[in-house]
Design a protein around this motif. Structure first.
Motif, PDB file in Angstrom:
ATOM      1  N   UNK A  11       0.867  -1.234   0.082  1.00 20.64           N
ATOM      2  CA  UNK A  11       0.116   0.087   0.070  1.00 20.64           C
ATOM      3  C   UNK A  11       0.903   1.228  -0.104  1.00 20.64           C
ATOM      4  N   UNK A  12       2.050   1.322   0.779  1.00 17.00           N
ATOM      5  CA  UNK A  12       2.970   2.279   0.721  1.00 17.00           C
ATOM      6  C   UNK A  12       3.549   2.655  -0.781  1.00 17.00           C
ATOM      7  N   UNK A  55      -0.255   6.995   7.622  1.00 14.85           N
ATOM      8  CA  UNK A  55       0.418   7.155   8.706  1.00 14.85           C
ATOM      9  C   UNK A  55       1.741   6.689   8.967  1.00 14.85           C
ATOM     10  N   UNK A  56       2.067   5.387   8.616  1.00 13.80           N
ATOM     11  CA  UNK A  56       3.343   4.648   8.787  1.00 13.80           C
ATOM     12  C   UNK A  56       4.232   5.513   7.988  1.00 13.80           C
ATOM     13  N   UNK A  58       4.623   8.660   7.288  1.00 12.91           N
ATOM     14  CA  UNK A  58       4.575  10.002   7.874  1.00 12.91           C
ATOM     15  C   UNK A  58       5.582   9.660   9.109  1.00 12.91           C
ATOM     16  N   UNK A  59       5.278   8.502   9.875  1.00  9.16           N
ATOM     17  CA  UNK A  59       6.079   8.178  10.916  1.00  9.16           C
ATOM     18  C   UNK A  59       7.663   8.274  10.470  1.00  9.16           C
ATOM     19  N   UNK A  60       7.720   7.313   9.440  1.00 11.45           N
ATOM     20  CA  UNK A  60       9.019   7.032   8.959  1.00 11.45           C
ATOM     21  C   UNK A  60       9.828   8.333   8.722  1.00 11.45           C
ATOM     22  N   UNK A  61       8.840   9.197   8.118  1.00 11.93           N
ATOM     23  CA  UNK A  61       9.484  10.557   7.697  1.00 11.93           C
ATOM     24  C   UNK A  61       9.961  11.322   8.957  1.00 11.93           C
ATOM     25  N   UNK A  62       9.113  11.246  10.219  1.00  8.84           N
ATOM     26  CA  UNK A  62       9.555  11.843  11.381  1.00  8.84           C
ATOM     27  C   UNK A  62      10.899  11.934  11.776  1.00  8.84           C
ATOM     28  N   UNK A 120      -4.309  10.565  13.859  1.00 13.01           N
ATOM     29  CA  UNK A 120      -2.670  10.478  13.992  1.00 13.01           C
ATOM     30  C   UNK A 120      -2.211  11.949  14.211  1.00 13.01           C
ATOM     31  N   UNK A 121      -2.865  12.887  13.422  1.00 10.04           N
ATOM     32  CA  UNK A 121      -2.431  14.361  13.426  1.00 10.04           C
ATOM     33  C   UNK A 121      -2.201  14.868  14.734  1.00 10.04           C
TER      34      UNK A 121
END
Length: 194
Positions: A11-12, A55-56, A58-62, A120-121
């Motif tokens: 999906x990513x 969401x996963x 975005x978490x990886x980007x953080x 998630x935000x």
């Protein structure tokens, strides 16, 4: 890896290649090497799977946001350093921030996805507060998340829009920092004024 993880990774890849609206369940199945029934079994729906994949991502980007960060917590130097790291992720070809703008724009069309991403935000706001202030996420009162966390999230949304729409004129970290410095100076100068 099991079907659940394979689906998430597939999906990513689909999100980055096709976006949210154009990705079909069949695309995800093809990309993940799984089957259609697995989506419903593990995630409930294609949209729920795509929301979780986003969401996963975005978490990886953080993790990239934390990179090389200079300055004391709460300082203008730290503000500039963190935003410089964030903006660096927006410059990369195939940046996921275009996908983010697509998801923001279609929020009302997918209420289940919107609700998932809204939760998630809030967690993202906690992460921003921790990055800039050093207050651990588990120690942050709701008031801090609702004020300072919302401030940083709003800056992030504005940057995503500007970098997606016109990267040539989108602000750099130094410009944001100077804007904040001027805002602080203006607030201090007028503090207590009639």
């Amino acid at each position: 890896m099991g079907h659940r993880e394979d689906l998430l990774e597939g999906a990513k890849r689909c999100l980055l290649a096709k976006g949210f609206v154009r990705t079909t369940a069949r695309d995800i199945v093809k990309e993940s090497g799984t089957n259609l029934a697995s989506i419903g079994y593990h995630y409930g729906s294609k949209d729920a799977l795509l929301a979780q994949a986003y969401v996963a991502m975005v978490e990886d980007m953080s993790e990239l946001f934390d990179g090389e960060v200079r300055g004391e917590f709460g300082s203008l130097e730290r503000f500039a350093s963190v935003w410089s790291n964030i903006i660096g992720t927006m410059r990369e070809p195939g940046s996921m921030w275009r996908l983010s703008m697509e998801i923001v724009a279609m929020g009302d069309q997918l209420p289940v996805v919107r609700d998932h991403l809204a939760r998630a935000q809030r967690e993202g706001s906690r992460g921003f507060v921790a990055m800039f202030t050093g207050v651990p996420e588990e120690d942050q009162p709701d008031e801090l998340i609702d004020t300072l966390g919302s401030f940083y999230t709003t800056l992030m949304m504005g940057l995503m829009a500007q970098w997606t729409f016109d990267p040539g004129t989108a602000p750099e970290a130094g410009q944001l920092t100077e804007g904040l410095r001027r805002t602080i100076e203006g607030a201090v100068a007028t503090d207590g004024a009639p």
